[in-house]
Design an enzyme around this catalytic site. Sequence first.
Site, PDB file in Angstrom:
ATOM      1  N   ALA A 119      79.816  31.978 -20.146  1.00  0.00           N
ATOM      2  CA  ALA A 119      78.415  32.390 -20.056  1.00  0.00           C
ATOM      3  C   ALA A 119      77.462  31.226 -19.788  1.00  0.00           C
ATOM      4  O   ALA A 119      76.251  31.389 -19.943  1.00  0.00           O
ATOM      5  CB  ALA A 119      78.020  33.107 -21.338  1.00  0.00           C
ATOM      6  N   ASN A 175      81.168  30.882 -28.406  1.00  0.00           N
ATOM      7  CA  ASN A 175      82.320  30.229 -27.769  1.00  0.00           C
ATOM      8  C   ASN A 175      81.862  29.190 -26.743  1.00  0.00           C
ATOM      9  O   ASN A 175      82.520  28.168 -26.535  1.00  0.00           O
ATOM     10  CB  ASN A 175      83.201  31.282 -27.089  1.00  0.00           C
ATOM     11  CG  ASN A 175      83.964  32.111 -28.095  1.00  0.00           C
ATOM     12  OD1 ASN A 175      84.993  31.694 -28.596  1.00  0.00           O
ATOM     13  ND2 ASN A 175      83.442  33.282 -28.422  1.00  0.00           N
ATOM     14  N   HIS A 203      70.896  30.398 -22.956  1.00  0.00           N
ATOM     15  CA  HIS A 203      71.566  29.161 -23.361  1.00  0.00           C
ATOM     16  C   HIS A 203      70.839  27.983 -22.713  1.00  0.00           C
ATOM     17  O   HIS A 203      70.757  27.909 -21.475  1.00  0.00           O
ATOM     18  CB  HIS A 203      73.030  29.157 -22.911  1.00  0.00           C
ATOM     19  CG  HIS A 203      73.826  30.298 -23.465  1.00  0.00           C
ATOM     20  ND1 HIS A 203      74.126  30.422 -24.796  1.00  0.00           N
ATOM     21  CD2 HIS A 203      74.373  31.382 -22.862  1.00  0.00           C
ATOM     22  CE1 HIS A 203      74.839  31.520 -24.991  1.00  0.00           C
ATOM     23  NE2 HIS A 203      75.007  32.120 -23.839  1.00  0.00           N
TER      24      HIS A 203
HETATM   25  N1  LIG Z   1      83.387  31.622 -23.528  1.00  0.00           N
HETATM   26  C1  LIG Z   1      82.366  32.408 -23.253  1.00  0.00           C
HETATM   27  O1  LIG Z   1      81.471  32.033 -22.513  1.00  0.00           O
HETATM   28  C2  LIG Z   1      82.316  33.777 -23.811  1.00  0.00           C
HETATM   29  C3  LIG Z   1      83.293  34.270 -24.638  1.00  0.00           C
HETATM   30  N2  LIG Z   1      83.258  35.559 -25.093  1.00  0.00           N
HETATM   31  C4  LIG Z   1      84.346  36.057 -25.937  1.00  0.00           C
HETATM   32  O2  LIG Z   1      85.202  36.865 -25.135  1.00  0.00           O
HETATM   33  C5  LIG Z   1      85.867  37.815 -25.957  1.00  0.00           C
HETATM   34  C6  LIG Z   1      85.825  39.196 -25.321  1.00  0.00           C
HETATM   35  O3  LIG Z   1      84.509  39.665 -25.241  1.00  0.00           O
HETATM   36  P1  LIG Z   1      84.213  41.247 -25.086  1.00  0.00           P
HETATM   37  O4  LIG Z   1      85.129  41.864 -24.116  1.00  0.00           O
HETATM   38  O5  LIG Z   1      82.757  41.376 -24.880  1.00  0.00           O
HETATM   39  O6  LIG Z   1      84.602  41.755 -26.556  1.00  0.00           O
HETATM   40  P2  LIG Z   1      84.935  43.265 -27.004  1.00  0.00           P
HETATM   41  O7  LIG Z   1      84.788  43.277 -28.488  1.00  0.00           O
HETATM   42  O8  LIG Z   1      84.164  44.236 -26.202  1.00  0.00           O
HETATM   43  O9  LIG Z   1      86.474  43.450 -26.638  1.00  0.00           O
HETATM   44  C7  LIG Z   1      87.519  42.744 -27.257  1.00  0.00           C
HETATM   45  C8  LIG Z   1      88.776  43.613 -27.248  1.00  0.00           C
HETATM   46  O10 LIG Z   1      89.854  42.801 -27.699  1.00  0.00           O
HETATM   47  C9  LIG Z   1      90.588  43.506 -28.699  1.00  0.00           C
HETATM   48  N3  LIG Z   1      91.129  42.521 -29.647  1.00  0.00           N
HETATM   49  C10 LIG Z   1      90.448  41.706 -30.461  1.00  0.00           C
HETATM   50  N4  LIG Z   1      91.289  40.953 -31.191  1.00  0.00           N
HETATM   51  C11 LIG Z   1      92.544  41.310 -30.821  1.00  0.00           C
HETATM   52  C12 LIG Z   1      93.851  40.907 -31.211  1.00  0.00           C
HETATM   53  N5  LIG Z   1      94.043  39.980 -32.173  1.00  0.00           N
HETATM   54  N6  LIG Z   1      94.915  41.474 -30.610  1.00  0.00           N
HETATM   55  C13 LIG Z   1      94.732  42.417 -29.650  1.00  0.00           C
HETATM   56  N7  LIG Z   1      93.534  42.871 -29.242  1.00  0.00           N
HETATM   57  C14 LIG Z   1      92.440  42.307 -29.819  1.00  0.00           C
HETATM   58  C15 LIG Z   1      89.576  44.448 -29.362  1.00  0.00           C
HETATM   59  O11 LIG Z   1      90.215  45.561 -29.948  1.00  0.00           O
HETATM   60  C16 LIG Z   1      88.683  44.825 -28.176  1.00  0.00           C
HETATM   61  O12 LIG Z   1      89.156  45.978 -27.505  1.00  0.00           O
HETATM   62  C17 LIG Z   1      85.176  37.711 -27.336  1.00  0.00           C
HETATM   63  O13 LIG Z   1      85.955  36.891 -28.201  1.00  0.00           O
HETATM   64  C18 LIG Z   1      83.892  37.017 -27.016  1.00  0.00           C
HETATM   65  O14 LIG Z   1      83.359  36.325 -28.120  1.00  0.00           O
HETATM   66  C19 LIG Z   1      82.242  36.390 -24.728  1.00  0.00           C
HETATM   67  C20 LIG Z   1      81.227  35.921 -23.947  1.00  0.00           C
HETATM   68  C21 LIG Z   1      81.153  34.580 -23.447  1.00  0.00           C
HETATM   69  O1  LIG Z   2      78.064  35.603 -23.748  1.00  0.00           O
HETATM   70  C1  LIG Z   2      77.364  34.714 -24.231  1.00  0.00           C
HETATM   71  O2  LIG Z   2      76.143  34.575 -23.960  1.00  0.00           O
HETATM   72  C2  LIG Z   2      77.962  33.693 -25.141  1.00  0.00           C
HETATM   73  C3  LIG Z   2      78.944  34.219 -26.069  1.00  0.00           C
HETATM   74  O3  LIG Z   2      78.902  35.346 -26.490  1.00  0.00           O
HETATM   75  C4  LIG Z   2      79.971  33.293 -26.541  1.00  0.00           C
HETATM   76  O4  LIG Z   2      79.984  32.144 -26.098  1.00  0.00           O
HETATM   77  O5  LIG Z   2      80.815  33.721 -27.348  1.00  0.00           O
END
Ligand SMILES: NC(=O)C1=CN([C@@H]2O[C@H](COP(=O)(O)OP(=O)(O)OC[C@H]3O[C@@H](n4cnc5c(N)ncnc54)[C@H](O)[C@@H]3O)[C@@H](O)[C@H]2O)C=CC1
Ligand SMILES: O=C([O-])CC(=O)C(=O)O
Length: 252
Positions: A119, A175, A203
């Site tokens: 992000a 993250n 951000h």
């Molecule tokens: N690095 C970055 O810039 C960003 C990272 N993220 C991270 O990406 C990930 C995914 O985000 P979203 O799709 O929006 O989340 P979400 O909550 O909509 O979907 C996550 C899915 O993963 C499944 N899940 C969670 N833990 C699990 C496990 N141990 N084993 C199997 N399935 C599991 C859940 O049941 C859910 O269906 C989150 O951890 C979020 O914090 C999100 C946005 C930005």
């Molecule tokens: O999506 C974003 O803005 C950032 C976020 O949630 C993450 O880094 O986990």
Amino acid sequence: MIKIGLLGCGNVGHIIAAHAESIQIVAVFDIIPGRAAELAALCRARPYTDFDAFMREDFSIVVEAASVDAVRRYGEAVLRAGRDIVVLSGGALADEEFREHLVDVAREAGKKIRIPSGAIVGLDNLKIGQVSPPTKLLLRTTKPPASLGLPVTERMEIFKGLAHDCIKQYPKNINVAVALGLAAGRDADVELWVDPAAERNVHEIFVEGDFGDIYVRVRNVPSPDNPATSYMAALSILTLLKNLENPLVVGT
Ligand SMILES: NC(=O)C1=CN([C@@H]2O[C@H](COP(=O)(O)OP(=O)(O)OC[C@H]3O[C@@H](n4cnc5c(N)ncnc54)[C@H](O)[C@@H]3O)[C@@H](O)[C@H]2O)C=CC1
Ligand SMILES: O=C([O-])CC(=O)C(=O)O
């Protein structure tokens, strides 16, 4: 076409599946059976709730879009099975012991752990910090109350400190801060704000060093199905996958 196994069938999983033109999603895995089945039907993949069975499928990369917990649980097994892993929940790597272990496993297996820009922007040239460490590395994140699940009525700072502590409290929201630190070679300082007047996940990145200084502001549209996650994060994974086999590599 690159064959992937998708770990996590939530918001990001759905966006990836909806734009999977240059990749083939062979199998999907989620702890919630209904989510795996629903997403598998959408992208004509096979659904799994059993990790070992998922890993028996034929793909070269696992794309993690699940949680910090999922990276800790399955990261090592993915690498040992001879697959690369794209880690969106990069906060898992804030724990130095875990990170070093996972990197050792990847090295032994000859595989890669890829952290997408997610992000934010600018991770490419922030890597100059590995050559010339920054004197300042600060992320100021501001999110609407819905993104943080906090019913506040006034702008307030809910965390100030280091990224590796912030991710423990907000594993679904910060993250990006851990990714910044991994790129620049030192833990980032973080301010996390919640603001009822904010409509976007904002951000702001402040860096200073012997090169000069940087200010970047990213005003992200929240994802339709999970306001905590900016839509850009899913686009970032799709772009990483699209470019994996491109001989022309742009950015540091
Ligand atoms: N690095 C970055 O810039 C960003 C990272 N993220 C991270 O990406 C990930 C995914 O985000 P979203 O799709 O929006 O989340 P979400 O909550 O909509 O979907 C996550 C899915 O993963 C499944 N899940 C969670 N833990 C699990 C496990 N141990 N084993 C199997 N399935 C599991 C859940 O049941 C859910 O269906 C989150 O951890 C979020 O914090 C999100 C946005 C930005
Ligand atoms: O999506 C974003 O803005 C950032 C976020 O949630 C993450 O880094 O986990």
